[in-house]
Design a protein around this motif. Structure first.
Motif, PDB file in Angstrom:
ATOM      1  N   UNK A   3      14.534  -8.398   2.681  1.00 17.10           N
ATOM      2  CA  UNK A   3      15.465  -8.741   1.621  1.00 17.10           C
ATOM      3  C   UNK A   3      15.809 -10.217   1.736  1.00 17.10           C
ATOM      4  N   UNK A   4      16.206 -10.810   0.622  1.00 16.18           N
ATOM      5  CA  UNK A   4      16.648 -12.199   0.618  1.00 16.18           C
ATOM      6  C   UNK A   4      18.162 -12.219   0.550  1.00 16.18           C
ATOM      7  N   UNK A   5      18.771 -12.833   1.583  1.00 10.64           N
ATOM      8  CA  UNK A   5      20.228 -12.946   1.630  1.00 10.64           C
ATOM      9  C   UNK A   5      20.653 -14.201   0.881  1.00 10.64           C
ATOM     10  N   UNK A   6      21.396 -14.018  -0.199  1.00 14.55           N
ATOM     11  CA  UNK A   6      21.942 -15.145  -0.949  1.00 14.55           C
ATOM     12  C   UNK A   6      23.381 -15.362  -0.487  1.00 14.55           C
ATOM     13  N   UNK A   7      23.603 -16.416   0.289  1.00 14.06           N
ATOM     14  CA  UNK A   7      24.926 -16.685   0.823  1.00 14.06           C
ATOM     15  C   UNK A   7      25.792 -17.391  -0.212  1.00 14.06           C
ATOM     16  N   UNK A   8      27.101 -17.397   0.037  1.00 14.75           N
ATOM     17  CA  UNK A   8      28.032 -18.010  -0.914  1.00 14.75           C
ATOM     18  C   UNK A   8      27.868 -19.528  -1.006  1.00 14.75           C
ATOM     19  N   UNK A   9      27.282 -20.120   0.039  1.00 13.15           N
ATOM     20  CA  UNK A   9      27.092 -21.579  -0.023  1.00 13.15           C
ATOM     21  C   UNK A   9      25.864 -21.968  -0.841  1.00 13.15           C
ATOM     22  N   UNK A  10      25.192 -20.967  -1.456  1.00 24.05           N
ATOM     23  CA  UNK A  10      24.040 -21.241  -2.303  1.00 24.05           C
ATOM     24  C   UNK A  10      22.705 -21.144  -1.610  1.00 24.05           C
ATOM     25  N   UNK A  11      22.661 -20.997  -0.286  1.00 25.28           N
ATOM     26  CA  UNK A  11      21.388 -20.898   0.433  1.00 25.28           C
ATOM     27  C   UNK A  11      20.833 -19.480   0.310  1.00 25.28           C
ATOM     28  N   UNK A  12      19.524 -19.394   0.300  1.00 30.72           N
ATOM     29  CA  UNK A  12      18.819 -18.107   0.217  1.00 30.72           C
ATOM     30  C   UNK A  12      17.920 -17.988   1.445  1.00 30.72           C
ATOM     31  N   UNK A  13      18.076 -16.911   2.199  1.00 33.44           N
ATOM     32  CA  UNK A  13      17.341 -16.733   3.451  1.00 33.44           C
ATOM     33  C   UNK A  13      16.565 -15.429   3.376  1.00 33.44           C
ATOM     34  N   UNK A  14      15.237 -15.487   3.281  1.00 35.02           N
ATOM     35  CA  UNK A  14      14.452 -14.248   3.344  1.00 35.02           C
ATOM     36  C   UNK A  14      14.439 -13.717   4.782  1.00 35.02           C
TER      37      UNK A  14
END
Length: 951
Positions: free
Chosen positions: A427-438
């Motif tokens: 899954x891709x984690x979309x954090x509140x700071x705008x970064x996306x981490x697969x």
């Protein structure tokens, strides 16, 4: 209120790491400063002491039981049940809450169903009930206690003595309990003590009805003592009665098992004898305080030395028994073996350290979540992934860190986690700071009871790598499709197969691309028979990078191919494939084969020469260059000259220790090596090596120049042979010759002379004895001669007076003088040329051979001597009929001190050795032939024209 029941198989003391105080309130008198691990021992000791201090009646035992349960378990209520008719349990007495508060629980009938008391009696083991959750209860009587007495834990223990149930006791504990196993162990120990005491008291009361007061008192006393002794013997921990001097008065079996001594052995020892020296001082100090009355008891973690020498960790609880006047009588000691507990504690600490090390050093993000997805713990990698500190993460929900869309994606899988037990998804984690981490997310349910473990692996790099791989794949195919060499790629999993083969494989092998895809083993099939194992090793070695291989083209031609490849590995370094380039090197290989054969031959010759030089017993020194600018030496030369040459050392410097036989140092130009560099040769020149450790080592020096094909001197080679042994043998030979000449033959001459005088008498017996003496002296004289000849032969100094000789006449004379008893026959075959020999020495040879023929031949059989011409001159044969000489003995016949047969025949085995030395000194040869017809010794002699007389 729901009840959780736990049963322990034995009333045992809990481990030290779990032994904690029953309640966080002030300790009672006698408890201050004690460790929880000794609570069972203290309870048993004090109960025994309390029972011993009073009248052993049932009423006193029951009162003491209630007091001790209340004291040592901090119980709010203690209830004692007695065994009634039909197996029912009747409440006898209780202490604590008033009886009216627990109505309807005074009698427990088995028919009314399972209760805590009846269950404990049925299984004959202590049980405990805990108020854990607010649901319906399991046992009616226990439910009444929980509801009326405000307790957290109820313990029931059967009173068991001599295999019989006397009753049961229950107690309710109202305070918080950190370790719920220890109260149960204390209750079990107290129940065991009071069961035996109560049983004894009741027996005493029955006996008191039939005896007078004095007799009953004495019987009670004996019963109490017996019960106490049995209590000590049956105690689950080590117990001992110790005298004031430290001597063991009484010990139980458990203590004997702890220290490894028998009861009789231990009762002859003092506790000082088995206490570890480092722990003795503090133990003696506490014991002294106990005697002085400064303390009532003490508890000490100490070490004992077992009989085998091993160290055992124990927890000692000691108290003092005093008489009515308060005078100390002896110690009561309780000893608990805590060795295994300490080991468990150490392993637990190590396990915790390993867990924390792995958890905090893991490169993957690891978090511990509760059922509501709240963070309980997070490792540094997880904090870095979410850009938060650990303190900021703990207590927050995972969904609060990501956008609502991502949170919605996680909710459904999380709900299935408890049912499925594990969860794996990408899954891709979309954090509140705008970064996306697969990430690759993996979760395991209830890793710790009530908590779930989750790992999150950042796969951003992998995603970028996959994109780069696709671009690289396109470039690879473009280059491979247009290259003249064959480019191919092999995958190892799930099975070995070609993933790609370039079109140029058709020109190289004659097989189209489709056939290579269809048959992954095609390369192995077309490989040359001698190269198939090499190819198999190349395939099986993930680190192999290159291979030269012969193979058959489709048209049958043999070709060479050079394969260079590299292994493809995954992130963990595991080989998953191979990419390689195959190039046709058939023509190049043909050109290289001739050169390789020549190089191999040269290297083989060099290797053989190097091995011969290095292992030869003669020292070899090689000077390189026209002036000997560099010197090489083998191992033997370094031993003789005292050291190996230094790098770039000139030969004159290395050979400096060489001196002439007088010890005078040779000038450099006089060295045989210098002469060899000038083109001269030197053969066997005797010198001396003058070394500090051996100033007189004799050697033979030989040297010759080394020239090139044009005769130019390139260097020189010299050999040095240690002749110390030869010198010593020469000295020994001279000494031996002197001894023989002057010390042996002189008395033999005197013996022979006196024997000759004695033989002139007419008395037969004396005459025969004198002749025997003369014969023995003559035989000894011949033996001395053989020994001297042996010495001369070994030293190659046998002197010969050579002269042209008629061999037939010489042989006839020797046969006539030999004692053959008329059985000698002489045959002369053809023309026999004159021979150049020493007649005396040849007659000595014939005498030895004829003597052996008589000794070892068959009695009264002819001895035939044959003389004939031969290529080298003449040949003489001596034949006798007799036993065949075994073939394995023939090679040893001419060795020193070898005899043909064992038996009474006189001789030391030197005759044939001397014969061989004499014949070889004449440049002839001697041998033997033996078969069923007899034995024949043959020897050859040179013609008279072959040389002049010599010595």
């Amino acid at each position: 209120m729901s009840l959780a029941v736990k049963r322990e198989p034995e009333a045992s003391v809990s481990s030290p790491d779990r032994a904690k105080p029953l309640a966080p309130r002030a300790a009672k008198p006698g408890q201050g400063g004690e460790q929880p691990g000794g609570r069972v021992a203290r309870a048993v000791a004090e109960s025994v002491a309390a029972l011993a201090a009073g009248v052993c009646s049932a009423e006193y035992v029951i009162d003491t039981l209630l007091v001790q349960f209340e004291r040592h378990l901090d119980a709010r209520i203690v209830r004692l049940y007695g065994l009634g008719e039909g197996g029912s349990l009747r409440l006898l007495v209780q202490r604590g809450i008033a009886s009216a508060a627990i109505a309807g629980a005074s009698e427990v009938e088995p028919a009314r169903g399972a209760t805590l008391v009846t269950e404990a009696v049925a299984v004959r083991s202590p049980l405990r009930v805990e108020a854990t959750m607010p649901e319906a209860s399991a046992f009616a009587d226990t439910r009444a206690i929980f509801s009326c007495c405000e307790v957290n834990l109820v313990i029931a223990a059967p009173l068991l003595a001599a295999g019989q149930i006397l009753g049961a006791v229950t107690c309710g504990i109202g305070h918080g309990i950190s370790d719920r196993d220890e109260p149960q162990a204390v209750a079990a120990a107290l129940a065991s003590v009071f069961a035996w005491a109560l049983d004894g008291a009741r027996q005493q009361e029955r006996l008191l009805k039939h005896i007078d007061e004095l007799g009953r008192a004495q019987e009670v006393l004996r019963n109490v003592e017996e019960r106490l002794n049995r209590t000590i013997d049956d105690a689950p921990i080590g117990m001992a009665v110790v005298g004031l001097d430290g001597r063991f008065v009484r010990v139980n079996r458990v203590l004997c098992d702890i220290v490894g001594y028998g009861r009789e052995e231990l009762e002859r020892m003092r506790f000082q004898d088995i206490t570890h020296p480092e722990d003795l001082e503090i133990d003696l100090e506490q014991a002294a305080r106990l005697i002085r009355g400064e303390i009532e008891r003490y508890q000490l973690a100490k070490r004992y030395l077992r009989k085998t020498g091993e160290v055992v960790d124990v927890m000692l609880s000691a108290s003092m028994v005093r008489d009515a006047r308060g005078m100390p009588l002896h110690y009561i000691s309780q000893i608990e073996d805590i060795t295994e507990k300490r080991r468990i504690e150490d392993r637990l600490r190590q396990s915790e350290r390993k867990y924390h090390a792995i958890f905090h050093s893991a490169r993957e993000a690891i978090v511990l979540l509760d059922e509501q997805m709240r963070f309980v713990d997070a490792n540094p990698a997880a904090c870095a992934l979410f850009h938060e500190t650990r303190e900021a993460l703990v207590g927050r929900r995972l969904t609060s860190l990501v956008t609502p869309t991502t949170a919605a994606l996680l909710e459904a899988p999380w709900q299935r986690l408890s049912v499925q037990g594990e969860l794996d998804l990408e899954v891709t984690l979309h954090l509140h700071d705008g970064s996306a981490i697969p990430v690759e997310l993996g979760a395991r349910a209830h890793f710790v009871p009530g908590f779930h473990l989750m790992t999150l692996r950042d796969v951003s790099r992998r995603k970028r790598t996959e994109a780069a791989l696709r671009l690289s794949e396109a470039r690879f195919r473009f280059l491979a499709e247009n290259a003249s060499d064959v480019v191919y790629q092999v995958a190892f999993k799930p099975h070995r197969r070609f993933e790609y083969v370039s079109p140029s494989v058709l020109a190289l092998t004659g097989y189209p691309v489709e056939q290579w895809y269809a048959d992954p083993e095609l390369a192995a099939k077309i490989a040359h028979e001698d190269d198939r194992q090499t190819y198999a090793r190349f395939r099986g070695d993930p680190n192999a990078e290159s291979l030269l291989l012969r193979f058959y083209r489709k048209n049958g031609e043999l070709a060479w191919v050079e394969i260079k490849g590299t292994t493809i590995r995954d992130e963990l370094g595991v080989p998953i494939g191979l990419i390689a380039v195959a190039r046709d090197i058939t023509e190049r290989k043909r050109a290289e084969q001739e050169r390789e054969q020549l190089v191999e031959q040269i290297e083989a010759d060099r290797s053989r020469l190097r091995s011969v030089i290095e292992h030869t017993p003669v020292g070899i020194v090689l000077a390189l260059g026209a002036r000997g600018e560099r010197t090489l030496a083998n191992r033997r030369a370094a031993e003789i000259l005292g050291r190996p040459p230094r790098p770039d050392e000139v030969s004159f410097s290395y050979l400096a220790p060489l001196c002439d036989p007088s010890g005078k140092t040779l000038p450099p130009e006089e060295h045989a090596m210098a002469r060899a560099l000038r083109g001269e040769e030197t053969r066997s020149r005797e010198l001396v090596v003058c070394r500090p450790d051996d100033p007189g080592l004799p050697v033979l020096e030989s040297a010759s120049p080394v020239r090139d094909a044009h005769g130019h001197v390139l260097g020189a080679i010299a050999t040095y042979e240690d002749i110390t042994r030869l010198k010593r043998l020469e000295q020994l030979r001279d000494e031996w010759s002197s001894i023989v000449a002057h010390e042996l033959r002189q008395p033999l001459t005197a013996i022979a002379s006196h024997a000759a005088l004695l033989a002139r008498t007419d008395e037969p017996t004396q005459k025969r004895r004198a002749e025997n003496i003369s014969q023995s002296a003559a035989r000894l004289n011949r033996l001395i001669g053989d020994l001297l000849d042996t010495t001369r032969i070994d030293a190659k100094q046998l002197e010969l007076a050579l002269e042209p000789t008629d061999l037939a006449s010489l042989v006839r004379g020797a046969v006539e003088r030999a004692s053959l008893g008329g059985w000698g026959e002489i045959d002369v075959v053809g023309d026999v040329p004159p021979v150049l020999v020493d007649p005396t020495r040849i007659e000595q040879v014939l005498g030895n051979l004829l003597s052996n023929a008589v000794k070892y031949g068959a009695p009264e059989t002819p001895i035939r001597v044959e003389i004939e011409g031969a290529e080298e001159g003449a040949r003489v044969s001596v034949h006798n009929q007799g036993a065949r000489i075994p073939a394995e003995d023939i090679p040893r016949l001419f060795q020193r001190f070898r005899r043909l047969h064992k038996g009474p025949v006189l001789g030391v085995g030197l005759g044939l050795y001397v014969c061989r030395g004499i014949i070889e000194a004449h440049r002839g040869r001697i041998w033997v032939e033996s078969d069923d017809e007899g034995t024949t010794f043959r020897f050859t002699l040179p013609r008279a024209e072959s040389g002049a007389a010599r010595r």
